[in-house]
Design a protein around this motif. Structure first.
Motif, PDB file in Angstrom:
ATOM      1  N   MET A 181       0.829  -1.192   0.066  1.00 17.67           N
ATOM      2  CA  MET A 181       0.260   0.128   0.018  1.00 17.67           C
ATOM      3  C   MET A 181       0.934   1.262   0.031  1.00 17.67           C
ATOM      4  SD  MET A 181      -3.130   1.101   2.764  1.00 17.67           S
ATOM      5  CE  MET A 181      -3.925  -0.233   2.592  1.00 17.67           C
ATOM      6  N   LYS A 182       0.348   2.175  -0.781  1.00 15.77           N
ATOM      7  CA  LYS A 182       1.291   3.389  -0.914  1.00 15.77           C
ATOM      8  C   LYS A 182       0.470   4.694   0.028  1.00 15.77           C
ATOM      9  CE  LYS A 182       3.026   4.589  -4.905  1.00 15.77           C
ATOM     10  NZ  LYS A 182       2.769   4.811  -6.432  1.00 15.77           N
ATOM     11  N   ILE A 183       1.314   5.222   0.742  1.00 17.83           N
ATOM     12  CA  ILE A 183       0.795   6.406   1.615  1.00 17.83           C
ATOM     13  C   ILE A 183       1.412   7.542   1.276  1.00 17.83           C
ATOM     14  CG2 ILE A 183      -0.120   6.772   3.952  1.00 17.83           C
ATOM     15  CD1 ILE A 183      -1.205   3.990   2.706  1.00 17.83           C
ATOM     16  N   ALA A 184       0.831   8.781   1.347  1.00 20.66           N
ATOM     17  CA  ALA A 184       1.287  10.122   1.148  1.00 20.66           C
ATOM     18  C   ALA A 184       0.897  10.697   2.483  1.00 20.66           C
ATOM     19  CB  ALA A 184       0.729  10.860  -0.009  1.00 20.66           C
ATOM     20  N   VAL A 185       2.026  11.425   3.062  1.00 20.01           N
ATOM     21  CA  VAL A 185       1.535  12.320   4.339  1.00 20.01           C
ATOM     22  C   VAL A 185       1.985  13.865   4.031  1.00 20.01           C
ATOM     23  CG1 VAL A 185       2.151  12.497   6.798  1.00 20.01           C
ATOM     24  CG2 VAL A 185       2.133  10.010   5.555  1.00 20.01           C
ATOM     25  N   ILE A 186       1.228  14.502   4.312  1.00 22.56           N
ATOM     26  CA  ILE A 186       1.371  16.131   4.267  1.00 22.56           C
ATOM     27  C   ILE A 186       1.643  16.564   5.584  1.00 22.56           C
ATOM     28  CG2 ILE A 186       0.377  18.178   3.577  1.00 22.56           C
ATOM     29  CD1 ILE A 186      -1.075  17.091   1.322  1.00 22.56           C
ATOM     30  N   GLY A 187       2.660  17.299   5.798  1.00 25.07           N
ATOM     31  CA  GLY A 187       3.229  17.799   7.032  1.00 25.07           C
ATOM     32  C   GLY A 187       4.129  16.665   7.758  1.00 25.07           C
ATOM     33  N   SER A 188       4.919  16.140   6.786  1.00 29.55           N
ATOM     34  CA  SER A 188       5.790  15.178   6.903  1.00 29.55           C
ATOM     35  C   SER A 188       6.820  15.344   8.107  1.00 29.55           C
ATOM     36  CB  SER A 188       6.239  14.579   5.907  1.00 29.55           C
ATOM     37  OG  SER A 188       7.008  15.248   5.027  1.00 29.55           O
ATOM     38  N   THR A 189       7.439  16.454   8.269  1.00 28.19           N
ATOM     39  CA  THR A 189       8.353  16.782   8.977  1.00 28.19           C
ATOM     40  C   THR A 189       7.870  17.397  10.349  1.00 28.19           C
ATOM     41  OG1 THR A 189       8.779  19.019   7.989  1.00 28.19           O
ATOM     42  CG2 THR A 189      10.068  16.883   7.218  1.00 28.19           C
ATOM     43  N   GLY A 190       6.409  17.787  10.651  1.00 27.42           N
ATOM     44  CA  GLY A 190       6.103  18.300  11.987  1.00 27.42           C
ATOM     45  C   GLY A 190       5.947  17.113  12.948  1.00 27.42           C
ATOM     46  N   PHE A 191       5.772  17.681  14.207  1.00 28.69           N
ATOM     47  CA  PHE A 191       5.634  16.856  15.267  1.00 28.69           C
ATOM     48  C   PHE A 191       4.483  15.614  15.111  1.00 28.69           C
ATOM     49  CE2 PHE A 191       3.419  16.222  19.618  1.00 28.69           C
ATOM     50  CZ  PHE A 191       4.634  15.475  20.139  1.00 28.69           C
ATOM     51  N   VAL A 192       3.589  15.559  14.538  1.00 27.25           N
ATOM     52  CA  VAL A 192       2.514  14.536  14.285  1.00 27.25           C
ATOM     53  C   VAL A 192       2.986  13.710  13.016  1.00 27.25           C
ATOM     54  CG1 VAL A 192       0.141  13.777  13.920  1.00 27.25           C
ATOM     55  CG2 VAL A 192       0.737  15.487  15.532  1.00 27.25           C
TER      56      VAL A 192
END
Length: 217
Positions: free
Chosen positions: A1-12
């Motif tokens: 499965m391919k997942i994209a994460v926006i805000g990837s360098t933030g705390f959460v």
């Protein structure tokens, strides 16, 4: 499965990235301002303006889930406007790209503490967090909640989820929808590591959609 994460360098976002990578997902970390690089084979970073809808849609096309942990910056004097504009742009890009599932990391202020009453609208909600919480709540109520073309999920963290909670990753939590979860001492909290566990568990299990989802110990 391919997942994209926006805000990837933030705390959460960074903790969600770690959990996804450790479970061997193929992960794309997206940020507005970072030029992070990765030596991990199943992790790629991308620096892109999320307000560029067409470009963002092109980059995320083919991914199975997009998780948005977007933040407009806690000290940003234009936080509300910037958060709303970017969140709407991300949502449009997800639709344009045909992403099957969209998970938004929202705010604890969106949790309902009484019938029709959300936490951010109460006198006890901390004043210093209201700008951020109200933006998240407005986006949920006015834009995401009425979106019927997406399998979306709005995740509200518990009232306490911050760097000062040093429990780490236990893999244990309770979950629910709409309302905050309290322990026997009246606390509503979780570590960011276990929050990430809960998010990735939901990615794998796909139990909830088109609702507010929350977790706590």
């Amino acid at each position: 499965m391919k997942i994209a994460v926006i805000g990837s360098t933030g705390f959460v976002g960074s903790n969600i990235i770690n959990e996804l990578v450790n479970r061997n997902f193929e992960v794309l970390g997206i940020s507005n301002s970072s030029t992070e690089s990765s030596s991990v084979t199943n992790l790629t970073y991308l620096n892109i303006d999320v307000n560029n809808i067409n470009e963002l849609a092109e980059k995320i096309k083919g991914y199975d889930v997009l998780i948005s942990a977007f933040s407009a910056g806690w000290s940003n004097p234009n936080y509300h406007e910037d958060y709303m504009n970017s969140s709407i742009s991300i949502q449009k890009a997800v639709i344009l790209a045909g992403i099957p599932r969209y998970i938004v990391i929202g705010g604890s202020g969106s949790l309902y503490v009484a019938e029709g009453v959300q936490a951010v609208d109460t006198d006890t909600f901390p004043e210093e967090f209201k700008t951020v919480a109200r933006a998240a709540k407005e986006y949920f109520l006015n834009h995401l909640k009425s979106e019927d073309t997406l399998n979306w999920l709005y995740f509200s963290p518990p009232f306490e989820m911050h760097p000062g909670i040093t429990i780490g990753r236990t893999g244990n939590y309770r979950f629910g929808t709409l309302n905050p979860i309290f322990d026997n001492n009246g606390k509503c909290f979780i570590s960011v590591e276990d929050l990430a566990v809960a998010i990735v568990d939901e990615v794998e299990n796909n139990k909830f959609n088109r609702t507010i989802y929350t977790v706590a110990y």
